[in-house]
Write an enzyme that holds these catalytic residues in place. Sequence first.
Site, PDB file in Angstrom:
ATOM      1  N   ARG A  89     -93.555  40.548 -63.881  1.00 48.36           N
ATOM      2  CA  ARG A  89     -93.056  40.789 -62.533  1.00 48.36           C
ATOM      3  C   ARG A  89     -93.853  41.964 -61.971  1.00 48.36           C
ATOM      4  O   ARG A  89     -94.303  42.835 -62.714  1.00 48.36           O
ATOM      5  CB  ARG A  89     -91.566  41.139 -62.545  1.00 48.36           C
ATOM      6  N   LYS A 149     -85.935  43.555 -66.116  1.00 45.79           N
ATOM      7  CA  LYS A 149     -84.671  43.673 -65.391  1.00 45.79           C
ATOM      8  C   LYS A 149     -83.575  44.186 -66.317  1.00 45.79           C
ATOM      9  O   LYS A 149     -83.497  43.795 -67.477  1.00 45.79           O
ATOM     10  CB  LYS A 149     -84.264  42.316 -64.824  1.00 45.79           C
ATOM     11  N   HIS A 152     -95.523  36.890 -57.840  1.00 45.54           N
ATOM     12  CA  HIS A 152     -94.590  36.060 -58.606  1.00 45.54           C
ATOM     13  C   HIS A 152     -95.120  34.646 -58.805  1.00 45.54           C
ATOM     14  O   HIS A 152     -94.720  33.956 -59.748  1.00 45.54           O
ATOM     15  CB  HIS A 152     -93.223  36.034 -57.927  1.00 45.54           C
ATOM     16  N   ARG A 154     -96.842  34.636 -61.974  1.00 43.35           N
ATOM     17  CA  ARG A 154     -95.853  34.570 -63.071  1.00 43.35           C
ATOM     18  C   ARG A 154     -95.405  33.120 -63.288  1.00 43.35           C
ATOM     19  O   ARG A 154     -95.304  32.643 -64.419  1.00 43.35           O
ATOM     20  CB  ARG A 154     -94.662  35.467 -62.735  1.00 43.35           C
ATOM     21  N   HIS A 183     -86.478  36.435 -69.793  1.00 45.31           N
ATOM     22  CA  HIS A 183     -85.258  35.847 -69.233  1.00 45.31           C
ATOM     23  C   HIS A 183     -84.094  36.014 -70.199  1.00 45.31           C
ATOM     24  O   HIS A 183     -84.236  35.771 -71.399  1.00 45.31           O
ATOM     25  CB  HIS A 183     -85.455  34.352 -68.957  1.00 45.31           C
ATOM     26  N   TYR A 192     -88.835  25.579 -65.188  1.00 42.32           N
ATOM     27  CA  TYR A 192     -90.259  25.265 -65.334  1.00 42.32           C
ATOM     28  C   TYR A 192     -90.476  23.909 -65.987  1.00 42.32           C
ATOM     29  O   TYR A 192     -91.551  23.317 -65.832  1.00 42.32           O
ATOM     30  CB  TYR A 192     -90.960  26.360 -66.137  1.00 42.32           C
TER      31      TYR A 192
END
Length: 305
Positions: A146, A170, A242, A245, A268, A277
Site C-alpha cells: 500500500r 493496517k 493501489h 498492488r 489481509h 482476486y
Amino acid sequence: MEKNISEFIEYMQIEKNASKMTINAYRDDIDHFQSFLQSENVMNWQEVNYGIIRHYLTLLYQDGLSRSSVTRHLSSLRSFYHFLMRESIIEYNPFKQVQLPKAEQALPEFLYEDELQPLFEISDLTVPLGQRNQVIVELLYACGLRVTELIQIKIEDIDFYLDTLYVIGKGNKERYVPFGKKAADILKMYIEDGRELLMKKSDEHNFLLVNQNGKPLTSRGVRYILNKMVDDACMTQNIYPHKLRHTFATHLLNNGADLRSVQELLGHSKLSTTQIYTHVTKDRLSQIYRSAHPRAQITKNRGES
C-alpha cells in the site's frame, strides 16, 4: 445531542485509538444524521426508531449514494448507538434491526505484464530522482505494498541477506515481504548513491524514500511521481499505487501462487478479502478458454455462406 457526539469522538480517540481519517468519517456521518433528525423534529436519540431509520436510508439513496456509502453511514450510526447504550443514554439500539445493504463487489483493476513494462523503462538511473522513482515502482509492484506502507519504510527495515522488507500495515499489523533481484539491485544503488546525494539537503533521518530536498516522501508525492512517470512513458492506462498492488496479487495467482500465500503477502486479515482476486483470474481463464478451445469458439451457423 452535540455533547453525546463529542463524548463518542473522544471515546473513539482514546479507547479505540481510531485514526484521524476514521474519526472524521464517523463525525461526518453522525452530523449528517443529526441534521436529518432536526429536519424531522426529532430532538433526542431516544426517539429514533426503525421507521425513522428507513426514511433516512431512502433519502441517502435518493441523494445518489452508493450501497457501500450507505453501509458506511449505517456502520457509523450503529457504533454510535452502541456507545449511547453503553453510557445508558438510550435503552435500545434501533440500528440492530436494520440489515446492512450488500455492498457492490467491484473487481480490482490490474495491468498485464506488457502494459506494465514501459513504467520500468522510463527512469534515468544515472540521476538520484530516477533511482528513487525506480525504487517506488519496483516496491509497489514487486512487494504489493500500500502507498502508506511504502512511505513508512526505513533503511533498517530492509534485509538484503534474506531479501525481505519489514512492513507495518493496517492496524499496525506487521509482516515480512520478500523482494526479487531487480528490486534488490535498484534498492542498493539508490541507498548507496541517489539517496546519499538527496540527503545532503536535509537533516538526517532513516526513511527510505525522500523528495528532492531530502525530506520523507508523502503519499501525495508518490502519486504525483507515478502520474508523471506514466505521462513520460506515454502510457494511456490510468495507473495509481493501489493498481500496482492489485497487479501484484493478480500476477501471483495467474502464475500459480496459492491464495493463502497471497493473503499473507498482502497483509489481509481475512481470506475473503484476498478472494476477490480469484474472480479476476477466473475471468482471465475464461477468456483463454473461449479463445483457445475448439468447442468454445464462436463459429458461423451451418446455414450461413
